[in-house]
Design a protein around this motif. Sequence first.
Motif, PDB file in Angstrom:
ATOM      1  N   PHE A  70      90.224 -61.132  18.426  1.00  0.00           N
ATOM      2  CA  PHE A  70      89.361 -60.174  18.670  1.00  0.00           C
ATOM      3  C   PHE A  70      89.820 -58.642  17.814  1.00  0.00           C
ATOM      4  N   THR A  71      90.798 -59.001  16.902  1.00  0.00           N
ATOM      5  CA  THR A  71      91.311 -57.699  16.169  1.00  0.00           C
ATOM      6  C   THR A  71      90.445 -57.376  15.164  1.00  0.00           C
ATOM      7  N   PRO A  72      89.913 -56.044  15.094  1.00  0.00           N
ATOM      8  CA  PRO A  72      88.941 -55.501  14.170  1.00  0.00           C
ATOM      9  C   PRO A  72      89.590 -55.629  12.940  1.00  0.00           C
ATOM     10  N   LEU A  73      88.583 -56.295  11.735  1.00  0.00           N
ATOM     11  CA  LEU A  73      89.254 -56.225  10.435  1.00  0.00           C
ATOM     12  C   LEU A  73      88.165 -55.815   9.359  1.00  0.00           C
ATOM     13  N   ILE A  74      88.617 -55.574   8.146  1.00  0.00           N
ATOM     14  CA  ILE A  74      87.878 -55.145   7.147  1.00  0.00           C
ATOM     15  C   ILE A  74      88.147 -55.860   5.909  1.00  0.00           C
ATOM     16  N   VAL A  75      87.285 -56.326   5.119  1.00  0.00           N
ATOM     17  CA  VAL A  75      87.687 -57.374   3.860  1.00  0.00           C
ATOM     18  C   VAL A  75      86.484 -57.292   2.785  1.00  0.00           C
ATOM     19  N   THR A  76      86.975 -57.413   1.630  1.00  0.00           N
ATOM     20  CA  THR A  76      86.119 -57.221   0.722  1.00  0.00           C
ATOM     21  C   THR A  76      86.197 -58.432  -0.320  1.00  0.00           C
ATOM     22  N   GLY A  77      85.188 -59.106  -0.692  1.00  0.00           N
ATOM     23  CA  GLY A  77      85.055 -60.405  -1.465  1.00  0.00           C
ATOM     24  C   GLY A  77      83.771 -60.810  -1.837  1.00  0.00           C
ATOM     25  N   ARG A  78      83.629 -62.122  -2.205  1.00  0.00           N
ATOM     26  CA  ARG A  78      82.105 -62.578  -2.587  1.00  0.00           C
ATOM     27  C   ARG A  78      82.180 -63.686  -1.895  1.00  0.00           C
ATOM     28  N   PHE A  79      80.938 -64.264  -1.433  1.00  0.00           N
ATOM     29  CA  PHE A  79      80.758 -65.197  -0.636  1.00  0.00           C
ATOM     30  C   PHE A  79      80.378 -66.358  -1.418  1.00  0.00           C
ATOM     31  N   LEU A  80      80.760 -67.651  -0.969  1.00  0.00           N
ATOM     32  CA  LEU A  80      80.489 -68.886  -1.768  1.00  0.00           C
ATOM     33  C   LEU A  80      79.466 -69.581  -0.920  1.00  0.00           C
ATOM     34  N   HIS A  81      78.205 -69.209  -1.026  1.00  0.00           N
ATOM     35  CA  HIS A  81      77.200 -69.591  -0.209  1.00  0.00           C
ATOM     36  C   HIS A  81      76.829 -70.968  -0.482  1.00  0.00           C
ATOM     37  N   ASP A  82      77.251 -71.660  -1.505  1.00  0.00           N
ATOM     38  CA  ASP A  82      76.978 -73.132  -1.469  1.00  0.00           C
ATOM     39  C   ASP A  82      77.939 -74.035  -0.644  1.00  0.00           C
ATOM     40  N   ARG A  83      78.809 -73.194   0.013  1.00  0.00           N
ATOM     41  CA  ARG A  83      79.827 -73.893   0.726  1.00  0.00           C
ATOM     42  C   ARG A  83      79.731 -73.408   2.447  1.00  0.00           C
ATOM     43  N   GLY A 102      70.373 -72.584  17.717  1.00  0.00           N
ATOM     44  CA  GLY A 102      70.382 -72.248  16.135  1.00  0.00           C
ATOM     45  C   GLY A 102      71.675 -72.468  15.623  1.00  0.00           C
ATOM     46  N   TYR A 103      72.112 -71.840  14.742  1.00  0.00           N
ATOM     47  CA  TYR A 103      73.514 -72.113  13.969  1.00  0.00           C
ATOM     48  C   TYR A 103      74.135 -70.698  13.572  1.00  0.00           C
ATOM     49  N   ARG A 104      75.480 -70.798  13.932  1.00  0.00           N
ATOM     50  CA  ARG A 104      76.261 -69.569  13.206  1.00  0.00           C
ATOM     51  C   ARG A 104      76.473 -69.880  11.711  1.00  0.00           C
ATOM     52  N   ILE A 105      76.360 -69.247  10.828  1.00  0.00           N
ATOM     53  CA  ILE A 105      76.449 -69.293   9.411  1.00  0.00           C
ATOM     54  C   ILE A 105      78.045 -68.995   9.075  1.00  0.00           C
ATOM     55  N   VAL A 106      78.931 -69.735   8.852  1.00  0.00           N
ATOM     56  CA  VAL A 106      80.340 -69.597   8.317  1.00  0.00           C
ATOM     57  C   VAL A 106      80.364 -69.705   7.088  1.00  0.00           C
ATOM     58  N   THR A 107      80.541 -68.886   6.327  1.00  0.00           N
ATOM     59  CA  THR A 107      80.808 -68.861   4.683  1.00  0.00           C
ATOM     60  C   THR A 107      82.082 -68.359   4.324  1.00  0.00           C
ATOM     61  N   PRO A 108      82.642 -69.186   3.267  1.00  0.00           N
ATOM     62  CA  PRO A 108      83.889 -68.666   2.601  1.00  0.00           C
ATOM     63  C   PRO A 108      83.679 -67.210   1.984  1.00  0.00           C
ATOM     64  N   LEU A 109      84.512 -66.369   2.101  1.00  0.00           N
ATOM     65  CA  LEU A 109      84.567 -65.102   1.512  1.00  0.00           C
ATOM     66  C   LEU A 109      85.951 -65.245   0.617  1.00  0.00           C
ATOM     67  N   VAL A 110      85.647 -65.079  -0.558  1.00  0.00           N
ATOM     68  CA  VAL A 110      86.890 -64.936  -1.633  1.00  0.00           C
ATOM     69  C   VAL A 110      87.123 -63.864  -1.774  1.00  0.00           C
ATOM     70  N   LEU A 111      88.433 -63.377  -1.677  1.00  0.00           N
ATOM     71  CA  LEU A 111      89.164 -62.210  -1.990  1.00  0.00           C
ATOM     72  C   LEU A 111      89.536 -62.011  -3.234  1.00  0.00           C
ATOM     73  N   ALA A 112      90.178 -60.710  -3.676  1.00  0.00           N
ATOM     74  CA  ALA A 112      90.463 -60.399  -5.083  1.00  0.00           C
ATOM     75  C   ALA A 112      91.965 -61.309  -5.440  1.00  0.00           C
ATOM     76  N   ASP A 113      92.495 -61.495  -4.468  1.00  0.00           N
ATOM     77  CA  ASP A 113      93.848 -62.391  -4.757  1.00  0.00           C
ATOM     78  C   ASP A 113      93.700 -63.807  -4.531  1.00  0.00           C
ATOM     79  N   ALA A 180      86.434 -79.038   4.898  1.00  0.00           N
ATOM     80  CA  ALA A 180      84.937 -79.556   4.402  1.00  0.00           C
ATOM     81  C   ALA A 180      84.646 -78.725   3.264  1.00  0.00           C
ATOM     82  N   ALA A 181      84.954 -77.660   3.176  1.00  0.00           N
ATOM     83  CA  ALA A 181      84.606 -76.649   1.980  1.00  0.00           C
ATOM     84  C   ALA A 181      85.454 -76.830   0.790  1.00  0.00           C
ATOM     85  N   GLY A 182      86.293 -77.729   0.989  1.00  0.00           N
ATOM     86  CA  GLY A 182      87.034 -77.817  -0.320  1.00  0.00           C
ATOM     87  C   GLY A 182      88.603 -76.542  -0.630  1.00  0.00           C
TER      88      GLY A 182
END
Length: 249
Positions: A70-83, A102-113, A180-182
């Motif tokens: 439950f720690t609040p975080l902030i991140v910046t990146g781009r989503f891999l929607h196909d995964r 329904g479903y919770r949509i869990v999407t990988p977010l790739v960061l700059a590093d 599963a997302a490789g």
Amino acid sequence: MPSSFRPLVWPTAAAVPVLAVLIALGAWQVERLAWKNALVAAVEDRTARPPAILPPPAVWRALDQDGFDFTPLIVTGRFLHDREAHVFAVLTSPRGPFGGQGYRIVTPLVLADGTTVLVNRGFVPLDRKDPATRKDGQIDGNLTISGLARRSEPSGSFTPADDRVRNVWFTRDVGKLAEAAGLPPDRVFPFTLDALASATPSGGLPQGGETIVAFTNNHLQYAVTWFGLALTLVGVYGVFAWKRLSGRA
């Protein structure tokens, strides 16, 4: 031993261990109550803090699962929607317009590093599982996401088996979803990030801000139950002993 007390030997031998167990269980629940109250207070304090930047990968494996949850975080990146992954959920008291199954949509977010954070972007109804039905949510480019870090959910005895073919999951297990997302496991943040409502796209889906910050706390009732049973045992034994000693049995 006076003969008048001999009829109480075996009943006493049976009652004393049971009484000790009941008292021990009650005391244990009192300890659990104190622990749970401290946990709730800590989480309430934690969620009220401003979002922090993501810890460096070198310390990820050392993060305390309870202490960082439950720690609040902030991140910046781009989503891999196909995964993206679809984690089955039921919203009984949604904060947004969509609820039910329904479903919770869990999407990988790739960061700059090059590391990755699995972002729980929010809820979609059963008939919006296909990303093609919510194109407004397939946002390209870099995004800044604020949310709450959540520890992995373990599978229970009654948890249905995940359906990898249909990409339907029943727990937010970071290890399984990353595999599963490789994604390389050593480059994936060991918590998911539950996006806040502010991350909900213009089309309304996925519907963010549906994290439930609540804990089941029945320890007081359990303690009262165990101590009540102990008192009942003492009362029953007292009546039994009085009858035996008075010759009324």
